[in-house]
Design a protein around this motif. Structure first.
Motif, PDB file in Angstrom:
ATOM      1  N   GLU A 190     -12.617  83.287  61.643  1.00  0.00           N
ATOM      2  CA  GLU A 190     -12.794  83.680  61.963  1.00  0.00           C
ATOM      3  C   GLU A 190     -11.495  85.048  61.689  1.00  0.00           C
ATOM      4  N   ALA A 191     -10.104  83.650  61.745  1.00  0.00           N
ATOM      5  CA  ALA A 191      -8.737  84.594  61.606  1.00  0.00           C
ATOM      6  C   ALA A 191      -8.746  85.119  60.351  1.00  0.00           C
ATOM      7  N   ALA A 192      -9.533  84.048  59.460  1.00  0.00           N
ATOM      8  CA  ALA A 192      -9.213  84.460  58.117  1.00  0.00           C
ATOM      9  C   ALA A 192     -10.072  85.925  57.183  1.00  0.00           C
ATOM     10  N   CYS A 193     -11.202  85.772  57.803  1.00  0.00           N
ATOM     11  CA  CYS A 193     -11.607  87.036  57.574  1.00  0.00           C
ATOM     12  C   CYS A 193     -11.445  88.240  57.619  1.00  0.00           C
ATOM     13  N   VAL A 194     -11.170  89.425  56.257  1.00  0.00           N
ATOM     14  CA  VAL A 194     -10.666  90.350  55.984  1.00  0.00           C
ATOM     15  C   VAL A 194     -11.388  91.312  56.048  1.00  0.00           C
ATOM     16  N   GLY A 195     -13.133  91.308  55.750  1.00  0.00           N
ATOM     17  CA  GLY A 195     -13.549  92.436  56.026  1.00  0.00           C
ATOM     18  C   GLY A 195     -13.314  93.448  55.077  1.00  0.00           C
ATOM     19  N   CYS A 196     -13.849  92.712  54.073  1.00  0.00           N
ATOM     20  CA  CYS A 196     -14.591  92.655  52.715  1.00  0.00           C
ATOM     21  C   CYS A 196     -15.648  93.307  52.171  1.00  0.00           C
ATOM     22  N   ALA A 197     -16.422  93.577  52.850  1.00  0.00           N
ATOM     23  CA  ALA A 197     -17.851  93.172  53.365  1.00  0.00           C
ATOM     24  C   ALA A 197     -18.395  92.488  52.386  1.00  0.00           C
ATOM     25  N   ALA A 198     -17.897  91.630  51.457  1.00  0.00           N
ATOM     26  CA  ALA A 198     -19.075  90.992  50.056  1.00  0.00           C
ATOM     27  C   ALA A 198     -20.403  90.992  50.393  1.00  0.00           C
ATOM     28  N   CYS A 199     -19.934  89.538  51.606  1.00  0.00           N
ATOM     29  CA  CYS A 199     -21.295  88.871  51.927  1.00  0.00           C
ATOM     30  C   CYS A 199     -21.974  89.545  52.321  1.00  0.00           C
ATOM     31  N   ALA A 200     -22.194  91.254  53.375  1.00  0.00           N
ATOM     32  CA  ALA A 200     -23.088  91.937  53.525  1.00  0.00           C
ATOM     33  C   ALA A 200     -23.391  92.760  52.565  1.00  0.00           C
ATOM     34  N   THR A 201     -22.743  93.136  51.261  1.00  0.00           N
ATOM     35  CA  THR A 201     -23.310  93.791  50.182  1.00  0.00           C
ATOM     36  C   THR A 201     -23.852  92.920  49.445  1.00  0.00           C
ATOM     37  N   MET A 202     -24.000  91.025  49.622  1.00  0.00           N
ATOM     38  CA  MET A 202     -24.293  90.364  48.231  1.00  0.00           C
ATOM     39  C   MET A 202     -25.697  89.585  49.383  1.00  0.00           C
ATOM     40  N   CYS A 203     -26.049  90.280  50.759  1.00  0.00           N
ATOM     41  CA  CYS A 203     -27.049  89.678  51.529  1.00  0.00           C
ATOM     42  C   CYS A 203     -28.663  90.103  51.227  1.00  0.00           C
ATOM     43  N   PRO A 204     -29.424  89.733  50.487  1.00  0.00           N
ATOM     44  CA  PRO A 204     -30.731  90.650  50.210  1.00  0.00           C
ATOM     45  C   PRO A 204     -31.412  91.415  51.863  1.00  0.00           C
ATOM     46  N   ASP A 205     -31.507  90.286  52.430  1.00  0.00           N
ATOM     47  CA  ASP A 205     -31.875  90.461  54.062  1.00  0.00           C
ATOM     48  C   ASP A 205     -31.158  92.019  54.819  1.00  0.00           C
ATOM     49  N   SER A 206     -29.794  92.159  54.521  1.00  0.00           N
ATOM     50  CA  SER A 206     -28.949  93.071  55.591  1.00  0.00           C
ATOM     51  C   SER A 206     -29.074  92.200  56.602  1.00  0.00           C
ATOM     52  N   ALA A 207     -28.600  90.983  56.705  1.00  0.00           N
ATOM     53  CA  ALA A 207     -28.738  90.569  57.650  1.00  0.00           C
ATOM     54  C   ALA A 207     -27.057  90.022  58.674  1.00  0.00           C
ATOM     55  N   ILE A 208     -26.371  90.485  57.175  1.00  0.00           N
ATOM     56  CA  ILE A 208     -25.092  90.553  57.915  1.00  0.00           C
ATOM     57  C   ILE A 208     -24.203  92.518  58.310  1.00  0.00           C
TER      58      ILE A 208
END
Length: 68
Positions: free
Chosen positions: A46-64
């Motif tokens: 968690e401390a390393a997360c920069v909040g770029c949202a690349a993961c949420a953008t790529m998620c095909p099910d909007s689970a993030i």
């Protein structure tokens, strides 16, 4: 501090978020399955997360979602 929240009920463990993360801090849970039988994604540092949202953008099910 940013962090991601994975809706484990929706996540199908496709790993797209893992490959999209520039910090490489997302992994599939090894010790649990969701109700659909998939290993859901989880944030490993968690401390390393920069909040770029690349993961949420790529998620095909909007689970993030990303909290900043």
């Amino acid at each position: 501090m940013a962090r991601i929240i994975v809706d484990e009920k929706v996540c199908k463990g496709c790993s797209m978020c893992i490959h999209a993360c520039p910090k490489k801090i997302i992994a599939l849970a090894k010790d649990r399955l969701n109700a659909k039988g998939y290993h859901p994604a989880e944030l490993t540092d968690e401390a390393a997360c920069v909040g770029c949202a690349a993961c949420a953008t790529m998620c095909p099910d909007s689970a993030i979602t990303v909290e900043r």
